[in-house]
Design a protein around this motif. Structure first.
Motif, PDB file in Angstrom:
ATOM      1  N   UNK A 243       8.741   7.603 -11.689  1.00 47.85           N
ATOM      2  CA  UNK A 243       7.299   7.471 -11.434  1.00 47.85           C
ATOM      3  C   UNK A 243       6.865   6.010 -11.523  1.00 47.85           C
ATOM      4  N   UNK A 244       5.695   5.723 -11.008  1.00 46.18           N
ATOM      5  CA  UNK A 244       5.099   4.390 -11.070  1.00 46.18           C
ATOM      6  C   UNK A 244       3.923   4.443 -12.047  1.00 46.18           C
ATOM      7  N   UNK A 245       3.899   3.517 -13.003  1.00 44.91           N
ATOM      8  CA  UNK A 245       2.780   3.375 -13.939  1.00 44.91           C
ATOM      9  C   UNK A 245       2.083   2.047 -13.674  1.00 44.91           C
ATOM     10  N   UNK A 246       0.768   2.087 -13.554  1.00 47.73           N
ATOM     11  CA  UNK A 246       0.015   0.852 -13.300  1.00 47.73           C
ATOM     12  C   UNK A 246      -1.453   1.133 -13.606  1.00 47.73           C
ATOM     13  N   UNK A 247      -2.333   0.237 -13.144  1.00 44.90           N
ATOM     14  CA  UNK A 247      -3.767   0.461 -13.328  1.00 44.90           C
ATOM     15  C   UNK A 247      -4.499  -0.010 -12.080  1.00 44.90           C
ATOM     16  N   UNK A 248      -5.681   0.532 -11.862  1.00 44.65           N
ATOM     17  CA  UNK A 248      -6.420   0.278 -10.630  1.00 44.65           C
ATOM     18  C   UNK A 248      -7.162  -1.051 -10.666  1.00 44.65           C
ATOM     19  N   UNK A 249      -7.481  -1.531  -9.470  1.00 47.66           N
ATOM     20  CA  UNK A 249      -8.389  -2.655  -9.268  1.00 47.66           C
ATOM     21  C   UNK A 249      -9.666  -2.123  -8.605  1.00 47.66           C
ATOM     22  N   UNK A 250     -10.637  -3.004  -8.357  1.00 43.32           N
ATOM     23  CA  UNK A 250     -11.847  -2.561  -7.659  1.00 43.32           C
ATOM     24  C   UNK A 250     -11.501  -1.944  -6.305  1.00 43.32           C
ATOM     25  N   UNK A 251     -10.463  -2.475  -5.665  1.00 43.82           N
ATOM     26  CA  UNK A 251     -10.057  -2.001  -4.345  1.00 43.82           C
ATOM     27  C   UNK A 251      -8.994  -0.908  -4.423  1.00 43.82           C
ATOM     28  N   UNK A 252      -8.759  -0.376  -5.600  1.00 45.37           N
ATOM     29  CA  UNK A 252      -7.790   0.698  -5.744  1.00 45.37           C
ATOM     30  C   UNK A 252      -6.378   0.179  -5.982  1.00 45.37           C
ATOM     31  N   UNK A 253      -5.408   0.946  -5.524  1.00 47.10           N
ATOM     32  CA  UNK A 253      -3.997   0.577  -5.658  1.00 47.10           C
ATOM     33  C   UNK A 253      -3.263   1.181  -4.475  1.00 47.10           C
ATOM     34  N   UNK A 254      -2.347   0.399  -3.895  1.00 46.83           N
ATOM     35  CA  UNK A 254      -1.614   0.829  -2.706  1.00 46.83           C
ATOM     36  C   UNK A 254      -0.114   0.683  -2.936  1.00 46.83           C
ATOM     37  N   UNK A 255       0.650   1.660  -2.450  1.00 48.06           N
ATOM     38  CA  UNK A 255       2.108   1.621  -2.560  1.00 48.06           C
ATOM     39  C   UNK A 255       2.672   0.352  -1.931  1.00 48.06           C
ATOM     40  N   UNK A 256       3.658  -0.276  -2.556  1.00 53.19           N
ATOM     41  CA  UNK A 256       4.302  -1.448  -1.940  1.00 53.19           C
ATOM     42  C   UNK A 256       4.913  -1.089  -0.586  1.00 53.19           C
ATOM     43  N   UNK A 257       4.894  -2.031   0.317  1.00 54.19           N
ATOM     44  CA  UNK A 257       5.386  -1.770   1.674  1.00 54.19           C
ATOM     45  C   UNK A 257       6.858  -1.372   1.690  1.00 54.19           C
ATOM     46  N   UNK A 258       7.639  -1.895   0.742  1.00 54.44           N
ATOM     47  CA  UNK A 258       9.072  -1.598   0.750  1.00 54.44           C
ATOM     48  C   UNK A 258       9.420  -0.287   0.037  1.00 54.44           C
ATOM     49  N   UNK A 259       8.417   0.406  -0.477  1.00 54.66           N
ATOM     50  CA  UNK A 259       8.641   1.705  -1.126  1.00 54.66           C
ATOM     51  C   UNK A 259       8.078   2.776  -0.202  1.00 54.66           C
ATOM     52  N   UNK A 260       8.973   3.497   0.471  1.00 51.46           N
ATOM     53  CA  UNK A 260       8.564   4.465   1.487  1.00 51.46           C
ATOM     54  C   UNK A 260       8.363   5.868   0.930  1.00 51.46           C
ATOM     55  N   UNK A 261       8.461   6.033  -0.362  1.00 52.16           N
ATOM     56  CA  UNK A 261       8.270   7.357  -0.952  1.00 52.16           C
ATOM     57  C   UNK A 261       6.812   7.812  -0.805  1.00 52.16           C
ATOM     58  N   UNK A 262       6.654   9.119  -0.735  1.00 53.23           N
ATOM     59  CA  UNK A 262       5.303   9.692  -0.623  1.00 53.23           C
ATOM     60  C   UNK A 262       4.906  10.285  -1.972  1.00 53.23           C
ATOM     61  N   UNK A 263       3.791   9.852  -2.525  1.00 56.82           N
ATOM     62  CA  UNK A 263       3.351  10.408  -3.813  1.00 56.82           C
ATOM     63  C   UNK A 263       3.168  11.923  -3.742  1.00 56.82           C
TER      64      UNK A 263
END
Length: 212
Positions: free
Chosen positions: A122-142
């Protein structure tokens, strides 16, 4: 603290008064980046406030004596904040993988999350005002997402994503009575300089004004 005293002074007390040695005004005995106050009024009511970084708390209600302690109950009972799933919206021309907003659509930063997939960690992180987007090199679907607002401790059940979600989620924080503390019989005992209020979150020490 000054604004708290002023607000308290503007409230007219009912004629029926109560007698207690707890009656008076107190300041929080913490600092320097934490401020707060507690007012025990002679009409059986109390007022409370706290400012600690991004956390702001307040409450008012009634008090009663239980033996040699004073116990506080918030009135009316506050409705806690909640998360709810909302329709996807674009931010700067694109739909983020995860976006947390207020009801008006304004983005909320600093919300912790965990995103899970069919495989891999899994990916753990936190949001920004503009949200959070999957890195381009990670093609997995949440496949699922968990969110946690750390300041006020707001959590939600895991959001399971379906095919129609397209691996994206928008969560709305419905504030309701966010910041109003639900004192439900929280009790305080006297100390040499003031009182100690016992809460589920921990003890709070107050100094009575005029005894510093």
């Amino acid at each position: 603290m000054r604004s708290f005293v002023l607000a308290a002074a503007m409230i007219t007390a009912p004629a029926a008064a109560q007698d207690s040695s707890f009656i008076g005004e107190y300041r929080l005995a913490e600092g320097p980046d934490v401020g707060g106050g507690l007012l025990i009024r002679d009409d059986g009511r109390f007022q409370y406030m706290l400012a600690a970084g991004a956390l702001d708390e307040r409450a008012e209600g009634r008090w009663e004596m239980r033996g040699d302690r004073i116990c506080l109950t918030t009135e009316s009972k506050p409705v806690p904040p909640a998360f709810e799933k909302g329709p996807l919206i674009e931010v700067e021309g694109a739909i983020p993988t995860l976006l947390v907003t207020w009801p008006n659509g304004e983005g909320v930063p600093g919300v912790d999350f965990t995103i899970g997939f069919a495989s891999g960690d899994p990916v753990d992180d936190y949001t920004q005002y503009y949200g959070w987007t999957m890195p381009e090199d990670d093609k997995r679907v949440p496949r699922w997402i968990e969110v946690r607002e750390p300041i006020y401790g707001v959590t939600a059940p895991r959001y399971e994503l379906t095919e129609t979600d397209g691996g994206k989620l928008r969560v709305i924080i419905v504030p309701n009575d966010m910041g109003i503390v639900d004192f439900e019989g929280a009790c305080a005992e006297k100390t040499e300089r003031g009182l100690t209020l016992h809460r589920t979150e921990g003890d709070m020490r107050f100094i009575r004004l005029g005894r510093e």
